[in-house]
Design a protein around this motif. Structure first.
Motif, PDB file in Angstrom:
ATOM      1  N   LEU A 169      60.553 123.017 -45.481  1.00 25.07           N
ATOM      2  CA  LEU A 169      59.419 122.653 -45.094  1.00 25.07           C
ATOM      3  C   LEU A 169      59.554 121.620 -43.712  1.00 25.07           C
ATOM      4  CD1 LEU A 169      58.262 121.489 -48.426  1.00 25.07           C
ATOM      5  CD2 LEU A 169      57.399 123.426 -47.184  1.00 25.07           C
ATOM      6  N   THR A 172      60.510 124.042 -40.565  1.00 30.45           N
ATOM      7  CA  THR A 172      59.092 124.969 -40.234  1.00 30.45           C
ATOM      8  C   THR A 172      58.000 124.203 -39.809  1.00 30.45           C
ATOM      9  OG1 THR A 172      58.627 125.227 -42.655  1.00 30.45           O
ATOM     10  CG2 THR A 172      59.932 126.916 -41.461  1.00 30.45           C
ATOM     11  N   LYS A 174      56.066 122.335 -41.604  1.00 32.04           N
ATOM     12  CA  LYS A 174      55.224 122.246 -42.924  1.00 32.04           C
ATOM     13  C   LYS A 174      54.804 120.944 -43.363  1.00 32.04           C
ATOM     14  CE  LYS A 174      53.776 126.594 -43.465  1.00 32.04           C
ATOM     15  NZ  LYS A 174      52.504 126.981 -43.394  1.00 32.04           N
TER      16      LYS A 174
END
Length: 239
Positions: A169, A172, A174
């Motif tokens: 996470l 990336t 996110k």
């Protein structure tokens, strides 16, 4: 000759094997989605007032008196006493119990996000807040939503799953770059070397991805990292 579909061995098999002719379907997709939504809603409601959350991952198989158990207990005590942290774990035995126990001993709150497993029942007995989950993925959403930093103690597949979920996470983007700390250079050293020598060297991760975490044996360093993460969260919230 057509065989009669068997009853699924677990609710998860019923979901994941829903298209297999030999596994009987017991729920509709809308019913499954409703259950998932209800689980998240229950978790968000129970955890809405959690602040300064630090999640500690680690093995359920590590008993009291072992070096890993006592290290997790002492670390959590310091996180609570020195950083004012709420210590979040999976709520089970082993390192999870140690961390929740240490949080209590340090005057902090202890939170457990319990997973329904056939071989692990009940909470560890040191929880101020406990939230039950059936699905691993809804549980991991809740770990991330209410934590400012993550500490991975020695553990097995479950610990690795949780650790790499967070790293993915962050990698990336996110989520923001939350601190991720691996406690125990002897335990984590081989994995870290493999990440650098194979994944990074083979171009399977980007330069810098191998530095998304800190590996240390220094509890004071971990407490400082986590305390700083909590302070930055306060600024983000405008407190």
């Amino acid at each position: 000759m057509t065989s009669t579909p068997r009853r699924p061995a677990s609710p998860d098999e019923e979901i994941l094997s829903a298209e297999w002719p030999d596994v009987r379907t017991e729920l509709t997709d809308p019913e499954r989605v409703e259950r998932i939504g209800a689980e998240l809603t229950r978790a968000f409601d129970a955890l809405r007032d959690v602040r300064d959350g630090i999640t500690v991952f680690g093995s359920a198989r590590t008993g009291p008196g072992s070096p890993e158990y006592e290290a997790a207990r002492e670390l959590a005590r310091r996180l609570a006493a020195d950083a004012g942290a709420t210590v979040i774990t999976g709520g089970g035995p082993g390192v999870m119990e140690a961390a929740n126990r240490g949080a209590r001993e340090g005057g902090g709150r202890a939170v457990g996000l319990l997973i329904d497993l056939p071989f692990e029942t009940g909470s560890n007995g040191y929880l101020d807040v406990e939230v039950p989950f059936h699905y691993f993925f809804t549980r991991k959403v809740s770990f991330v939503r209410y934590s400012n930093a993550f500490v991975a103690m020695p553990g097995g597949y479950g610990t690795l799953d949780e650790l790499f979920e967070v790293l993915c996470l962050v990698q990336t983007k996110k989520i923001r770059r939350y601190p991720v700390v691996l406690y125990g250079t002897a335990f984590w050293g081989g994995l870290v070397a493999w990440l650098r020598e194979r994944l990074l060297a083979d171009g399977l991760i980007s330069p810098g991805d191998e530095d998304l975490f800190v590996v240390t044996d220094d509890m004071e360093e971990i407490v400082a990292i986590c305390a700083d993460a909590c302070r930055r969260q306060h600024g983000y919230l405008g407190d």
